[in-house]
Design a protein around this motif. Sequence first.
Motif, PDB file in Angstrom:
ATOM      1  N   PHE A  99      53.244  16.407 -54.449  1.00  0.00           N
ATOM      2  CA  PHE A  99      53.564  15.226 -53.657  1.00  0.00           C
ATOM      3  C   PHE A  99      52.463  14.175 -53.798  1.00  0.00           C
ATOM      4  O   PHE A  99      52.745  12.988 -53.970  1.00  0.00           O
ATOM      5  CB  PHE A  99      53.741  15.612 -52.186  1.00  0.00           C
ATOM      6  N   ALA A 100      51.207  14.591 -53.738  1.00  0.00           N
ATOM      7  CA  ALA A 100      50.082  13.665 -53.857  1.00  0.00           C
ATOM      8  C   ALA A 100      50.064  13.004 -55.231  1.00  0.00           C
ATOM      9  O   ALA A 100      49.825  11.795 -55.345  1.00  0.00           O
ATOM     10  CB  ALA A 100      48.764  14.392 -53.600  1.00  0.00           C
ATOM     11  N   GLY A 114      52.686  12.572 -57.235  1.00  0.00           N
ATOM     12  CA  GLY A 114      53.828  11.670 -57.290  1.00  0.00           C
ATOM     13  C   GLY A 114      53.579  10.389 -56.511  1.00  0.00           C
ATOM     14  O   GLY A 114      53.918   9.290 -56.962  1.00  0.00           O
ATOM     15  N   LEU A 115      52.984  10.514 -55.345  1.00  0.00           N
ATOM     16  CA  LEU A 115      52.676   9.356 -54.523  1.00  0.00           C
ATOM     17  C   LEU A 115      51.666   8.452 -55.221  1.00  0.00           C
ATOM     18  O   LEU A 115      51.819   7.228 -55.235  1.00  0.00           O
ATOM     19  CB  LEU A 115      52.145   9.815 -53.164  1.00  0.00           C
ATOM     20  N   ARG A 128      53.052  22.364 -53.736  1.00  0.00           N
ATOM     21  CA  ARG A 128      53.971  21.323 -53.268  1.00  0.00           C
ATOM     22  C   ARG A 128      53.211  20.100 -52.770  1.00  0.00           C
ATOM     23  O   ARG A 128      53.583  18.957 -53.060  1.00  0.00           O
ATOM     24  CB  ARG A 128      54.857  21.868 -52.154  1.00  0.00           C
ATOM     25  N   ILE A 129      52.141  20.328 -52.036  1.00  0.00           N
ATOM     26  CA  ILE A 129      51.333  19.217 -51.530  1.00  0.00           C
ATOM     27  C   ILE A 129      50.654  18.486 -52.686  1.00  0.00           C
ATOM     28  O   ILE A 129      50.614  17.248 -52.714  1.00  0.00           O
ATOM     29  CB  ILE A 129      50.311  19.722 -50.494  1.00  0.00           C
TER      30      ILE A 129
END
Length: 50
Positions: free
Chosen positions: A10-11, A13-14, A6-7
């Motif tokens: 997120f990274a 995607g960011l 998940r992290i």
Amino acid sequence: MTATQRIAGFAVGLAAVFGIAFGIGHAVGPWDHAPWAPTTETVVHQQHME
């Protein structure tokens, strides 16, 4: 889905969002094409003493 996945997602995607924003900003360029001129105004501050 683990926390690590998940992290990482997120990274990724960011990074993609910031990369796209940087690309658009670079393609569009600045809106103001006038040369930058520094201001020569000086501001004098008065100290308040009691």
